[in-house]
Scaffold this active site. Sequence first.
Site, PDB file in Angstrom:
ATOM      1  N   ARG A 137      40.826  43.628  49.057  1.00 18.11           N
ATOM      2  CA  ARG A 137      40.993  45.004  49.526  1.00 18.11           C
ATOM      3  C   ARG A 137      41.231  45.047  51.032  1.00 18.11           C
ATOM      4  NH1 ARG A 137      35.234  46.581  47.085  1.00 18.11           N
ATOM      5  NH2 ARG A 137      35.907  44.905  45.722  1.00 18.11           N
ATOM      6  N   LYS A 155      31.495  31.745  46.450  1.00 14.48           N
ATOM      7  CA  LYS A 155      31.402  31.865  44.995  1.00 14.48           C
ATOM      8  C   LYS A 155      30.667  30.662  44.414  1.00 14.48           C
ATOM      9  CE  LYS A 155      35.801  34.321  44.211  1.00 14.48           C
ATOM     10  NZ  LYS A 155      35.252  35.510  43.552  1.00 14.48           N
ATOM     11  N   ASP A 161      44.612  33.657  42.671  1.00 16.89           N
ATOM     12  CA  ASP A 161      44.265  34.947  43.271  1.00 16.89           C
ATOM     13  C   ASP A 161      45.432  35.551  44.063  1.00 16.89           C
ATOM     14  OD1 ASP A 161      42.361  36.948  43.439  1.00 16.89           O
ATOM     15  OD2 ASP A 161      41.419  36.154  45.257  1.00 16.89           O
ATOM     16  N   ASP A 181      33.552  38.078  50.016  1.00 14.47           N
ATOM     17  CA  ASP A 181      34.276  37.822  48.761  1.00 14.47           C
ATOM     18  C   ASP A 181      35.052  39.062  48.285  1.00 14.47           C
ATOM     19  OD1 ASP A 181      35.195  36.416  46.615  1.00 14.47           O
ATOM     20  OD2 ASP A 181      33.311  36.475  45.480  1.00 14.47           O
ATOM     21  N   ASP A 238      40.673  31.754  46.868  1.00 14.34           N
ATOM     22  CA  ASP A 238      39.544  32.618  47.203  1.00 14.34           C
ATOM     23  C   ASP A 238      38.240  31.889  46.915  1.00 14.34           C
ATOM     24  OD1 ASP A 238      37.772  34.632  47.682  1.00 14.34           O
ATOM     25  OD2 ASP A 238      38.328  35.857  45.929  1.00 14.34           O
ATOM     26  N   GLU A 249      37.601  40.359  49.554  1.00 15.38           N
ATOM     27  CA  GLU A 249      38.620  40.135  50.590  1.00 15.38           C
ATOM     28  C   GLU A 249      39.968  40.762  50.253  1.00 15.38           C
ATOM     29  OE1 GLU A 249      38.104  38.117  48.169  1.00 15.38           O
ATOM     30  OE2 GLU A 249      40.153  37.680  47.547  1.00 15.38           O
ATOM     31  N   LYS A 291      48.678  41.431  46.449  1.00 12.76           N
ATOM     32  CA  LYS A 291      47.590  40.617  47.016  1.00 12.76           C
ATOM     33  C   LYS A 291      47.950  39.151  46.835  1.00 12.76           C
ATOM     34  CE  LYS A 291      42.794  39.108  46.073  1.00 12.76           C
ATOM     35  NZ  LYS A 291      41.507  39.372  45.389  1.00 12.76           N
TER      36      LYS A 291
HETATM   37  N1  BES Z   1      39.568  37.491  43.381  1.00 15.32           N
HETATM   38  C1  BES Z   1      38.312  38.083  43.063  1.00 15.32           C
HETATM   39  C2  BES Z   1      38.327  38.869  41.754  1.00 15.32           C
HETATM   40  C3  BES Z   1      38.572  38.079  40.494  1.00 15.32           C
HETATM   41  C4  BES Z   1      37.510  37.598  39.759  1.00 15.32           C
HETATM   42  C5  BES Z   1      39.844  37.894  40.020  1.00 15.32           C
HETATM   43  C6  BES Z   1      37.739  36.912  38.586  1.00 15.32           C
HETATM   44  C7  BES Z   1      40.077  37.199  38.846  1.00 15.32           C
HETATM   45  C8  BES Z   1      39.029  36.712  38.121  1.00 15.32           C
HETATM   46  C9  BES Z   1      37.908  39.052  44.178  1.00 15.32           C
HETATM   47  O1  BES Z   1      38.325  38.708  45.444  1.00 15.32           O
HETATM   48  C10 BES Z   1      36.416  39.097  44.200  1.00 15.32           C
HETATM   49  O2  BES Z   1      35.831  38.115  44.518  1.00 15.32           O
HETATM   50  N2  BES Z   1      35.845  40.249  43.860  1.00 15.32           N
HETATM   51  C11 BES Z   1      34.437  40.404  43.836  1.00 15.32           C
HETATM   52  C12 BES Z   1      34.107  41.698  44.514  1.00 15.32           C
HETATM   53  C13 BES Z   1      32.650  41.888  44.811  1.00 15.32           C
HETATM   54  C14 BES Z   1      32.208  40.908  45.878  1.00 15.32           C
HETATM   55  C15 BES Z   1      32.418  43.298  45.260  1.00 15.32           C
HETATM   56  C16 BES Z   1      33.996  40.426  42.377  1.00 15.32           C
HETATM   57  O3  BES Z   1      34.735  40.927  41.525  1.00 15.32           O
HETATM   58  O4  BES Z   1      32.931  39.889  42.090  1.00 15.32           O
HETATM   59 ZN    ZN Z   2      40.000  37.530  45.558  1.00 13.69          ZN
HETATM   60 MN    MN Z   3      36.948  37.412  46.408  1.00 16.73          MN
END
Ligand code: BES
Ligand code: ZN
Ligand code: MN
Length: 500
Positions: free
Chosen positions: A350, A276, A287, A346, A269, A348, A264
């Site tokens: 996946r 966010k 990210d 968010d 992000d 994204e 990824k």
């Molecule tokens: N890049 C983030 C996950 C992340 C969070 C990585 C903190 C490192 C530190 C990912 O894209 C994300 O935003 N995931 C969301 C998913 C949710 C919207 C289902 C999350 O983990 O809140």
């Molecule tokens: Zn992300």
């Molecule tokens: Mn995200």
Amino acid sequence: MSGVMKLGFAPFAAPAKGVLIVFCDDGLKLGAAARKALSAAGDLIKRAAAAERFTGKSGSALDLIMPAGLKVARLIVIGAGKTAELTEKDFLKLGGLAMGKIPNAASEATIFAELPGAAMRPDAAADLALGIKLRAYVFDRYKTKRKEGEERSADTKVAVAVSDVAAVRKAFARREAVADGVVLARDLVNEPANVLYPAEFARRTLALKKQGVAVEVLDVKAMKKLGMNALLGVGQGSVRDSRVVVMRWNGAKKKAAPVGFIGKGVCFDTGGISIKPASGMEDMKGDMAGAACVVGLMHALAARKARVNAVGVIGIVENMPDGNAQRPGDIVTSMSGQTIEIINTDAEGRLVLADVLWYAAKRFKPKFMVDLATLTGAIIVALGHEHAGLFANDDKLSERLTKCGLATGELVWRMPLAPEYDKLIDSKFADVKNTGSGRWGGAITAAQFLQRFVADKTPWAHLDIAGAGFDSRQTEINKSWGSGWGVRLLDRLVADYYEK
Ligand code: BES
Ligand code: ZN
Ligand code: MN
């Protein structure tokens, strides 16, 4: 980066200046070369140890400035604990510890690769040197000033004293390839997103060609043709165009199926329209740690001429809110043909991986694929920063990764996949939705989503490295924000199981 140090190997000899570092066991016993080099100091160490209550316990150190009777400016004795029990990880740690004890301003240091019983064996001395190299890394590209006391001599010379220089150099060569891969990954993760946007990330992978890696860059037009609409949807709100990079190293027979590594690469992000919160958002420049690991790994495999065919595929995008950005409720048709309803922009990573996984399995028919992704905050809730989450459709691959984690210290912990979770990602309007209903099991529903895009039952493992890729556990061999996590783990997986 890592330009703070020049590392070399030399036969044992008492240095006439600089810093001298030796190891002792938990009975304060030194090796023969150290005893000889320190003979002029009499019982200095014994007396200093008593005054400091230093017992040689693993990880402790005795630091003596201008040691009486010796020519060196500083003598550091590092405790190695019970030296009969030391493993590879311990030698790495000792190397890191030793490097950490060298003052910034020192221009010269000598480290005796020796334990009470004998000189360290070539592999152990080379592990020690790897620990030194990983600890020496600093990312200071954007520092134009130094605080007082933070000045580092630009080229501290570190000599590792060993008994068989040629044998240690040979053992270190493959480790140096891996260390350079880790450094490359750390540099990519540490770079800010205004510098490292998708096209620039792709451009930097071209340097792998020097190692004999074939690099192919897919631009938006090429991805459109392939039908990678899930990936392209994530990038459509950014003025920086998306890329996919395919890296191939062929070190085995031409026809042999490759091993596959997928990353990824979200250069930044913001969350997109599902934006966010501001606090901590700057961390989202990291990210792309999964993609960075794949690039570092490809470097390592090629530089040490691994006898394997390997392919690395990374999806590189920027997730931004914009008039042209993807919306919640949008439905995209992925390369696999499956339609995806976007619930939260968010989630994204996946979406990027859905197309890249599908593409890699279909085009390369790999023996297995491992993907790495800073995918969910939920995996940090579950495992903290000590283990990365491991999900797999294949027990053998899972066991191998677990073993390599224990050997390298890059730990993974298996989490479940099960059809029971599918109902959480079934969509009312499309084949699948990109977040689970409710927030429970967030790392699992993400992995369950990915599994739907693994073509042809390819053996596959997913490593959720949200807690490991950056701002992670500080260890004796990693003081960097971007950790380069996974390069050593996956290099070991290849070396131990796929190079026969
Ligand atoms: N890049 C983030 C996950 C992340 C969070 C990585 C903190 C490192 C530190 C990912 O894209 C994300 O935003 N995931 C969301 C998913 C949710 C919207 C289902 C999350 O983990 O809140
Ligand atoms: Zn992300
Ligand atoms: Mn995200």
